[in-house]
Design a protein around this motif. Structure first.
Motif, PDB file in Angstrom:
ATOM      1  N   ALA A  94       0.837  -1.211   0.000  1.00 27.47           N
ATOM      2  CA  ALA A  94       0.000   0.000   0.000  1.00 27.47           C
ATOM      3  C   ALA A  94       0.873   1.264   0.000  1.00 27.47           C
ATOM      4  CB  ALA A  94      -0.933  -0.008   1.197  1.00 27.47           C
ATOM      5  N   GLU A  95       1.947   1.240   0.776  1.00 25.30           N
ATOM      6  CA  GLU A  95       2.840   2.405   0.833  1.00 25.30           C
ATOM      7  C   GLU A  95       3.547   2.618  -0.510  1.00 25.30           C
ATOM      8  OE1 GLU A  95       4.165   2.413   5.546  1.00 25.30           O
ATOM      9  OE2 GLU A  95       5.175   1.063   4.145  1.00 25.30           O
ATOM     10  N   ILE A  96       3.860   1.531  -1.205  1.00 23.42           N
ATOM     11  CA  ILE A  96       4.499   1.661  -2.524  1.00 23.42           C
ATOM     12  C   ILE A  96       3.560   2.359  -3.491  1.00 23.42           C
ATOM     13  CG2 ILE A  96       5.309   0.375  -4.553  1.00 23.42           C
ATOM     14  CD1 ILE A  96       6.444  -1.709  -2.593  1.00 23.42           C
ATOM     15  N   THR A  97       2.296   1.965  -3.493  1.00 24.25           N
ATOM     16  CA  THR A  97       1.313   2.597  -4.381  1.00 24.25           C
ATOM     17  C   THR A  97       1.215   4.084  -4.095  1.00 24.25           C
ATOM     18  OG1 THR A  97       0.081   0.535  -4.453  1.00 24.25           O
ATOM     19  CG2 THR A  97      -1.090   2.523  -5.136  1.00 24.25           C
ATOM     20  N   THR A  98       1.131   4.440  -2.837  1.00 21.32           N
ATOM     21  CA  THR A  98       1.048   5.852  -2.454  1.00 21.32           C
ATOM     22  C   THR A  98       2.326   6.596  -2.822  1.00 21.32           C
ATOM     23  OG1 THR A  98      -0.409   5.275  -0.620  1.00 21.32           O
ATOM     24  CG2 THR A  98       0.650   7.428  -0.521  1.00 21.32           C
ATOM     25  N   ALA A  99       3.477   5.996  -2.512  1.00 18.50           N
ATOM     26  CA  ALA A  99       4.762   6.656  -2.751  1.00 18.50           C
ATOM     27  C   ALA A  99       5.027   6.858  -4.241  1.00 18.50           C
ATOM     28  CB  ALA A  99       5.897   5.858  -2.125  1.00 18.50           C
ATOM     29  N   THR A 100       4.713   5.849  -5.057  1.00 21.66           N
ATOM     30  CA  THR A 100       4.991   5.998  -6.485  1.00 21.66           C
ATOM     31  C   THR A 100       4.062   7.009  -7.134  1.00 21.66           C
ATOM     32  OG1 THR A 100       3.592   4.093  -6.985  1.00 21.66           O
ATOM     33  CG2 THR A 100       5.962   3.698  -6.804  1.00 21.66           C
ATOM     34  N   HIS A 101       2.845   7.088  -6.648  1.00 13.05           N
ATOM     35  CA  HIS A 101       1.911   8.067  -7.217  1.00 13.05           C
ATOM     36  C   HIS A 101       2.267   9.482  -6.772  1.00 13.05           C
ATOM     37  CE1 HIS A 101      -1.719   9.730  -8.858  1.00 13.05           C
ATOM     38  NE2 HIS A 101      -2.014  10.255  -7.680  1.00 13.05           N
ATOM     39  N   ARG A 102       2.589   9.633  -5.501  1.00  7.87           N
ATOM     40  CA  ARG A 102       2.802  10.956  -4.925  1.00  7.87           C
ATOM     41  C   ARG A 102       4.215  11.478  -5.155  1.00  7.87           C
ATOM     42  NH1 ARG A 102       2.679   9.863   0.599  1.00  7.87           N
ATOM     43  NH2 ARG A 102       4.916   9.725   0.449  1.00  7.87           N
ATOM     44  N   ASP A 103       5.218  10.603  -5.159  1.00  3.77           N
ATOM     45  CA  ASP A 103       6.604  11.050  -5.101  1.00  3.77           C
ATOM     46  C   ASP A 103       7.394  10.826  -6.393  1.00  3.77           C
ATOM     47  OD1 ASP A 103       6.224  11.871  -2.501  1.00  3.77           O
ATOM     48  OD2 ASP A 103       6.919   9.990  -1.640  1.00  3.77           O
ATOM     49  N   LEU A 104       6.739  10.850  -7.543  1.00  4.33           N
ATOM     50  CA  LEU A 104       7.447  10.638  -8.798  1.00  4.33           C
ATOM     51  C   LEU A 104       8.487  11.739  -9.032  1.00  4.33           C
ATOM     52  CD1 LEU A 104       7.751   8.830 -11.224  1.00  4.33           C
ATOM     53  CD2 LEU A 104       5.954  10.131 -12.366  1.00  4.33           C
ATOM     54  N   ALA A 105       8.144  12.962  -8.720  1.00  2.40           N
ATOM     55  CA  ALA A 105       9.105  14.063  -8.896  1.00  2.40           C
ATOM     56  C   ALA A 105      10.309  13.879  -7.985  1.00  2.40           C
ATOM     57  CB  ALA A 105       8.422  15.405  -8.619  1.00  2.40           C
ATOM     58  N   THR A 106      10.096  13.408  -6.771  1.00  5.81           N
ATOM     59  CA  THR A 106      11.206  13.146  -5.848  1.00  5.81           C
ATOM     60  C   THR A 106      12.089  12.032  -6.384  1.00  5.81           C
ATOM     61  OG1 THR A 106       9.824  13.822  -3.990  1.00  5.81           O
ATOM     62  CG2 THR A 106      11.758  12.499  -3.470  1.00  5.81           C
ATOM     63  N   ASP A 107      11.472  11.000  -6.934  1.00  2.00           N
ATOM     64  CA  ASP A 107      12.227   9.888  -7.523  1.00  2.00           C
ATOM     65  C   ASP A 107      13.042  10.369  -8.715  1.00  2.00           C
ATOM     66  OD1 ASP A 107      12.877   7.121  -7.383  1.00  2.00           O
ATOM     67  OD2 ASP A 107      11.611   6.767  -9.135  1.00  2.00           O
ATOM     68  N   ILE A 108      12.461  11.220  -9.536  1.00  2.00           N
ATOM     69  CA  ILE A 108      13.188  11.783 -10.686  1.00  2.00           C
ATOM     70  C   ILE A 108      14.399  12.566 -10.200  1.00  2.00           C
ATOM     71  CG2 ILE A 108      13.064  13.448 -12.586  1.00  2.00           C
ATOM     72  CD1 ILE A 108      10.069  12.621 -12.847  1.00  2.00           C
ATOM     73  N   ALA A 109      14.225  13.367  -9.177  1.00  2.00           N
ATOM     74  CA  ALA A 109      15.344  14.157  -8.642  1.00  2.00           C
ATOM     75  C   ALA A 109      16.435  13.250  -8.094  1.00  2.00           C
ATOM     76  CB  ALA A 109      14.841  15.111  -7.554  1.00  2.00           C
ATOM     77  N   GLY A 110      16.058  12.230  -7.334  1.00  2.00           N
ATOM     78  CA  GLY A 110      17.049  11.311  -6.771  1.00  2.00           C
ATOM     79  C   GLY A 110      17.776  10.520  -7.839  1.00  2.00           C
ATOM     80  N   LEU A 111      17.036  10.006  -8.806  1.00  2.00           N
ATOM     81  CA  LEU A 111      17.665   9.262  -9.901  1.00  2.00           C
ATOM     82  C   LEU A 111      18.548  10.173 -10.758  1.00  2.00           C
ATOM     83  CD1 LEU A 111      14.723   6.921 -11.001  1.00  2.00           C
ATOM     84  CD2 LEU A 111      16.840   6.262  -9.849  1.00  2.00           C
ATOM     85  N   SER A 112      18.144  11.414 -10.909  1.00  2.00           N
ATOM     86  CA  SER A 112      18.969  12.367 -11.669  1.00  2.00           C
ATOM     87  C   SER A 112      20.295  12.627 -10.967  1.00  2.00           C
ATOM     88  CB  SER A 112      18.215  13.689 -11.868  1.00  2.00           C
ATOM     89  OG  SER A 112      17.087  13.486 -12.679  1.00  2.00           O
ATOM     90  N   ARG A 113      20.269  12.751  -9.651  1.00  2.00           N
ATOM     91  CA  ARG A 113      21.519  12.916  -8.905  1.00  2.00           C
ATOM     92  C   ARG A 113      22.406  11.688  -9.067  1.00  2.00           C
ATOM     93  NH1 ARG A 113      18.006  15.812  -5.631  1.00  2.00           N
ATOM     94  NH2 ARG A 113      17.353  14.014  -4.397  1.00  2.00           N
ATOM     95  N   LEU A 114      21.796  10.510  -9.045  1.00  2.00           N
ATOM     96  CA  LEU A 114      22.541   9.273  -9.255  1.00  2.00           C
ATOM     97  C   LEU A 114      23.157   9.245 -10.660  1.00  2.00           C
ATOM     98  CD1 LEU A 114      23.320   6.413  -8.284  1.00  2.00           C
ATOM     99  CD2 LEU A 114      21.122   5.641  -9.198  1.00  2.00           C
ATOM    100  N   ALA A 115      22.385   9.648 -11.658  1.00  2.00           N
ATOM    101  CA  ALA A 115      22.890   9.672 -13.037  1.00  2.00           C
ATOM    102  C   ALA A 115      24.048  10.651 -13.182  1.00  2.00           C
ATOM    103  CB  ALA A 115      21.764  10.034 -14.008  1.00  2.00           C
ATOM    104  N   VAL A 116      23.948  11.820 -12.574  1.00  2.00           N
ATOM    105  CA  VAL A 116      25.031  12.806 -12.649  1.00  2.00           C
ATOM    106  C   VAL A 116      26.291  12.260 -11.976  1.00  2.00           C
ATOM    107  CG1 VAL A 116      25.776  15.082 -11.809  1.00  2.00           C
ATOM    108  CG2 VAL A 116      23.552  14.816 -12.897  1.00  2.00           C
TER     109      VAL A 116
END
Length: 148
Positions: A94-116
């Motif tokens: 249930a938390e994964i469903t909420t987190a992926t829906h709500r925090d996509l922008a946060t995930d993009i930012a974190g993955l972007s830092r990883l990519a850099v």
């Protein structure tokens, strides 16, 4: 799906593709550096090298080993991250469903830092590989010039 959601999904896919691209480049460069190191060792272990060639060649090999270390660091998994599957492993379904829906922008930012960070290691490794290779060529020229 709104335009914002489409844009977020596109950005997320782009960042993930860049990470995969970096990992592919890193694997190829790591194989290349390993081949140079192995080939150099095979060729020079029985050669009588003069002192300048030993110094320059040793420095070139050291730079190649440093480059290999950076490449390995680049592909080392970050399991303590707070985005992607390391985060999901700590959540309930249930938390994964909420987190992926709500925090996509946060995930993009974190993955972007990883990519850099990955691209930075890759760029430094390429620079070290070029410099190390140039030094090995110079060492070969010094050896050939010293043998004449």
């Amino acid at each position: 799906m709104s335009a914002i959601e489409r844009n977020l999904n596109a950005a997320h896919a782009e960042v993930k593709a860049e990470i995969a691209r970096t990992d592919s480049k890193t694997a190829l460069l790591l194989a290349f550096v390993g081949a140079i190191l192995a080939g150099t060792w095979t060729v020079v272990r029985d050669l009588p090298l003069n002192l300048p060639a030993r110094i320059v060649g040793g420095l070139g090999l050291a730079l190649l080993v440093w480059a290999a270390g950076l490449l390995l660091r680049s592909v080392r998994p970050n399991l303590s991250g707070r985005h992607g599957f390391p985060l999901w492993a700590t959540l309930t379904a249930a938390e994964i469903t909420t987190a992926t829906h709500r925090d996509l922008a946060t995930d993009i930012a974190g993955l972007s830092r990883l990519a850099v960070a990955k691209f930075t290691c890759l760029r430094r490794a390429v620079d070290l590989t070029l410099t190390g290779g140039a030094l090995l060529i110079l060492a070969a020229l010094l050896t050939l010039g010293g043998a004449a």
